[in-house]
Design a protein around this motif. Structure first.
Motif, PDB file in Angstrom:
ATOM      1  N   ALA A  30      -2.258 -23.411  35.313  1.00 29.17           N
ATOM      2  CA  ALA A  30      -1.249 -23.033  34.324  1.00 29.17           C
ATOM      3  C   ALA A  30      -1.683 -23.417  32.920  1.00 29.17           C
ATOM      4  N   VAL A  31      -2.278 -24.622  32.798  1.00 24.94           N
ATOM      5  CA  VAL A  31      -2.746 -25.076  31.491  1.00 24.94           C
ATOM      6  C   VAL A  31      -3.852 -24.172  30.968  1.00 24.94           C
ATOM      7  N   MET A  32      -4.777 -23.774  31.872  1.00 20.64           N
ATOM      8  CA  MET A  32      -5.872 -22.894  31.465  1.00 20.64           C
ATOM      9  C   MET A  32      -5.344 -21.527  31.042  1.00 20.64           C
ATOM     10  N   ALA A  33      -4.345 -21.045  31.765  1.00 19.26           N
ATOM     11  CA  ALA A  33      -3.758 -19.745  31.430  1.00 19.26           C
ATOM     12  C   ALA A  33      -3.115 -19.785  30.060  1.00 19.26           C
ATOM     13  N   LEU A  34      -2.385 -20.878  29.772  1.00 20.26           N
ATOM     14  CA  LEU A  34      -1.768 -21.030  28.462  1.00 20.26           C
ATOM     15  C   LEU A  34      -2.818 -21.108  27.366  1.00 20.26           C
ATOM     16  N   SER A  35      -3.945 -21.778  27.697  1.00 18.60           N
ATOM     17  CA  SER A  35      -5.006 -21.903  26.711  1.00 18.60           C
ATOM     18  C   SER A  35      -5.596 -20.536  26.379  1.00 18.60           C
ATOM     19  N   VAL A  36      -5.788 -19.725  27.419  1.00 21.63           N
ATOM     20  CA  VAL A  36      -6.349 -18.393  27.200  1.00 21.63           C
ATOM     21  C   VAL A  36      -5.405 -17.553  26.359  1.00 21.63           C
ATOM     22  N   ILE A  37      -4.088 -17.665  26.671  1.00 17.92           N
ATOM     23  CA  ILE A  37      -3.101 -16.910  25.921  1.00 17.92           C
ATOM     24  C   ILE A  37      -3.036 -17.385  24.477  1.00 17.92           C
ATOM     25  N   GLY A  38      -3.075 -18.693  24.290  1.00 20.34           N
ATOM     26  CA  GLY A  38      -2.922 -19.253  22.952  1.00 20.34           C
ATOM     27  C   GLY A  38      -4.158 -19.081  22.087  1.00 20.34           C
ATOM     28  N   PHE A  39      -5.341 -18.988  22.729  1.00 18.73           N
ATOM     29  CA  PHE A  39      -6.579 -18.911  21.968  1.00 18.73           C
ATOM     30  C   PHE A  39      -7.426 -17.750  22.469  1.00 18.73           C
ATOM     31  N   ALA A  40      -6.807 -16.579  22.532  1.00 22.11           N
ATOM     32  CA  ALA A  40      -7.490 -15.400  23.041  1.00 22.11           C
ATOM     33  C   ALA A  40      -8.707 -15.081  22.179  1.00 22.11           C
ATOM     34  N   GLN A  41      -9.808 -14.779  22.839  1.00 16.08           N
ATOM     35  CA  GLN A  41     -11.036 -14.425  22.155  1.00 16.08           C
ATOM     36  C   GLN A  41     -10.913 -13.016  21.573  1.00 16.08           C
ATOM     37  N   ILE A  42     -11.156 -12.874  20.282  1.00 13.15           N
ATOM     38  CA  ILE A  42     -11.139 -11.541  19.703  1.00 13.15           C
ATOM     39  C   ILE A  42     -12.424 -10.812  20.104  1.00 13.15           C
ATOM     40  N   GLY A  43     -12.369  -9.512  20.031  1.00 12.54           N
ATOM     41  CA  GLY A  43     -13.524  -8.715  20.427  1.00 12.54           C
ATOM     42  C   GLY A  43     -13.467  -8.269  21.873  1.00 12.54           C
ATOM     43  N   THR A  44     -12.321  -8.527  22.519  1.00  9.32           N
ATOM     44  CA  THR A  44     -12.131  -8.098  23.897  1.00  9.32           C
ATOM     45  C   THR A  44     -11.355  -6.783  23.908  1.00  9.32           C
ATOM     46  N   HIS A  45     -11.215  -6.209  25.090  1.00 10.08           N
ATOM     47  CA  HIS A  45     -10.486  -4.951  25.211  1.00 10.08           C
ATOM     48  C   HIS A  45      -9.047  -5.104  24.746  1.00 10.08           C
ATOM     49  N   ASP A  46      -8.432  -6.246  25.063  1.00  9.01           N
ATOM     50  CA  ASP A  46      -7.040  -6.470  24.688  1.00  9.01           C
ATOM     51  C   ASP A  46      -6.874  -6.988  23.267  1.00  9.01           C
ATOM     52  N   GLU A  47      -7.926  -7.589  22.714  1.00  8.74           N
ATOM     53  CA  GLU A  47      -7.870  -8.146  21.353  1.00  8.74           C
ATOM     54  C   GLU A  47      -9.065  -7.641  20.547  1.00  8.74           C
ATOM     55  N   PRO A  48      -9.108  -6.333  20.266  1.00  9.52           N
ATOM     56  CA  PRO A  48     -10.269  -5.798  19.540  1.00  9.52           C
ATOM     57  C   PRO A  48     -10.329  -6.305  18.103  1.00  9.52           C
ATOM     58  N   ILE A  49     -11.525  -6.380  17.569  1.00  8.91           N
ATOM     59  CA  ILE A  49     -11.742  -6.706  16.163  1.00  8.91           C
ATOM     60  C   ILE A  49     -11.444  -5.457  15.333  1.00  8.91           C
ATOM     61  N   THR A  50     -10.778  -5.644  14.217  1.00  9.44           N
ATOM     62  CA  THR A  50     -10.466  -4.522  13.337  1.00  9.44           C
ATOM     63  C   THR A  50     -11.548  -4.378  12.271  1.00  9.44           C
ATOM     64  N   MET A  51     -12.095  -3.191  12.149  1.00  6.66           N
ATOM     65  CA  MET A  51     -13.035  -2.860  11.076  1.00  6.66           C
ATOM     66  C   MET A  51     -12.319  -1.925  10.111  1.00  6.66           C
ATOM     67  N   LEU A  52     -12.003  -2.417   8.921  1.00  5.52           N
ATOM     68  CA  LEU A  52     -11.251  -1.637   7.946  1.00  5.52           C
ATOM     69  C   LEU A  52     -12.162  -0.709   7.134  1.00  5.52           C
ATOM     70  N   LEU A  53     -11.689   0.512   6.940  1.00  3.79           N
ATOM     71  CA  LEU A  53     -12.422   1.523   6.189  1.00  3.79           C
ATOM     72  C   LEU A  53     -11.627   1.934   4.958  1.00  3.79           C
ATOM     73  N   VAL A  54     -12.344   2.287   3.894  1.00  2.00           N
ATOM     74  CA  VAL A  54     -11.726   2.760   2.662  1.00  2.00           C
ATOM     75  C   VAL A  54     -11.840   4.283   2.614  1.00  2.00           C
ATOM     76  N   PRO A  55     -10.756   4.998   2.322  1.00  2.00           N
ATOM     77  CA  PRO A  55     -10.814   6.460   2.253  1.00  2.00           C
ATOM     78  C   PRO A  55     -11.424   6.942   0.945  1.00  2.00           C
ATOM     79  N   SER A  56     -12.697   6.592   0.706  1.00  2.00           N
ATOM     80  CA  SER A  56     -13.315   6.921  -0.581  1.00  2.00           C
ATOM     81  C   SER A  56     -13.735   8.382  -0.667  1.00  2.00           C
ATOM     82  N   THR A  57     -13.994   9.013   0.467  1.00  2.00           N
ATOM     83  CA  THR A  57     -14.279  10.444   0.471  1.00  2.00           C
ATOM     84  C   THR A  57     -13.221  11.121   1.348  1.00  2.00           C
ATOM     85  N   GLU A  58     -13.598  12.063   2.200  1.00  2.00           N
ATOM     86  CA  GLU A  58     -12.624  12.721   3.054  1.00  2.00           C
ATOM     87  C   GLU A  58     -12.237  11.790   4.189  1.00  2.00           C
ATOM     88  N   ALA A  59     -10.950  11.523   4.337  1.00  2.00           N
ATOM     89  CA  ALA A  59     -10.471  10.541   5.305  1.00  2.00           C
ATOM     90  C   ALA A  59     -10.931  10.851   6.720  1.00  2.00           C
TER      91      ALA A  59
END
Length: 334
Positions: free
Chosen positions: A11-40
């Motif tokens: 239970a403690v490990m499960a809470l740890s995973v929930i509380g400190f989820a690794q980004i870059g996973t399927h459920d917590e993807p990293i966001t790459m922001l783009l600027v609409p400088s040309t055609e969106a």
């Protein structure tokens, strides 16, 4: 008792995973922001392809997100919680740094055809009679976005310094749209990014290349005779006009460069404060590997995308000249 202990630890490990989820996973993807400088749509398609390539190189799940406009990009970065990186323009990076008290970390600067800078250009029809900044008084100004470095912020500073009062404005939402609006007669002049003319490779090998202060149409357009330089010695024109050449083949004959301002430090790859250092390093290496591949270079160097030919490591002081130009304080790094 042993079973109870195992259940408790689980239970403690499960809470740890929930509380400190690794980004870059399927459920917590990293966001790459783009600027609409040309055609969106084009920028979004390129961003999706880059995200897929970065997954192949790192195993990290990345979602390419197009912001609604330049300000929305700044807001997304300003409120980020360590799970965002992106491709801000020069002024966006400086603004985010100022608004977050430095809670953004630059990593790589774009390189375009060997230059780590670009500039802001004023474009007008060659037959319009607009030949100097003074001729812009009372004319209708076309620009892309009020938070664009080359499209609005830099020319606005130059116009104010030279006492230029425009007669009206047209906001288009993208650099390419601004050039199209000018061609379609929606205003008298437009502002947007400018790039040095491109000398043939043989001449570059001998040390011939455009330098800051040269005519922005050097060895491309003969201003005295109002025609192209002879084709066998003509240099390439790779500024904003190139982005619309396919649909407007006469753009170089119709539209000229009135004035330039800069030089402006190139846009960059930057990470929000709190982004995990190990993942950042993986992504920095993957981004450089991608642009150095033929398929990656084809995406990054597309004139309809961001037109990058390489990336180079930089630190925050790279942008100090632009801070001074735009009226921002230079950070105290003592």
């Amino acid at each position: 008792m042993r079973r109870l202990l195992v259940l408790t630890l689980t239970a403690v490990m499960a809470l740890s995973v929930i509380g400190f989820a690794q980004i870059g996973t399927h459920d917590e993807p990293i966001t790459m922001l783009l600027v609409p400088s040309t055609e969106a749509a084009v920028v979004q398609e390129a961003g999706d392809a880059i995200a897929d390539a970065l997954y192949d190189l790192t195993g990290l799940y990345i979602e390419a997100v197009m912001t609604a406009d330049y300000r929305a990009f700044i807001e997304a970065f300003r409120t980020a919680e360590g799970d965002i990186f992106g491709i801000p323009t020069t002024s966006q990076y400086i603004e985010i740094f100022a608004e977050t008290d430095g809670n953004i970390e630059v990593a790589l600067a774009s390189v375009r055809r060997g230059y780590n800078y670009y500039f802001s250009s004023v474009y007008a029809r060659r037959d319009s009679g607009i030949e100097t900044l003074a001729d812009l008084n009372g004319k209708t100004w076309i620009y892309n976005d009020p938070f664009s470095t080359s499209g609005y912020l830099t020319p606005k500073v130059i116009f104010d310094q030279n006492g230029i009062t425009v007669g009206g404005t047209v906001e288009t939402g993208g650099h390419t749209n601004s050039m199209i609006a000018l061609l379609e007669g929606q205003g008298d002049f437009c502002t947007g990014y400018g790039s040095p003319t491109d000398a043939p490779q043989a001449l570059q090998a001998l040390g011939y290349r455009w330098e800051w202060g040269d005519d922005p149409e050097l060895m491309f357009w003969d201003r005295y005779n109002d025609t192209f330089i002879r084709e066998d010695i003509r240099w390439g024109c790779v500024d904003l006009r190139l982005a619309v050449e396919g649909d407007y083949p006469n753009v170089y004959e119709d539209i000229g460069v009135v004035s330039v301002a800069g030089p402006l430090a190139n846009d960059c790859i930057a990470f929000a404060g709190g982004f995990p250092a190990d993942l950042k390093e993986q992504l920095v290496q993957a981004l450089q590997a991608h642009i150095h591949s033929p398929e990656g270079l084809a995406i990054w160097n597309d004139p309809s995308f961001y037109e990058w030919s390489d990336m180079a490591p930089i630190t925050d002081d790279f942008y100090d000249v632009n801070r001074a130009l735009l009226g921002y304080e230079i950070p105290d790094r003592d």
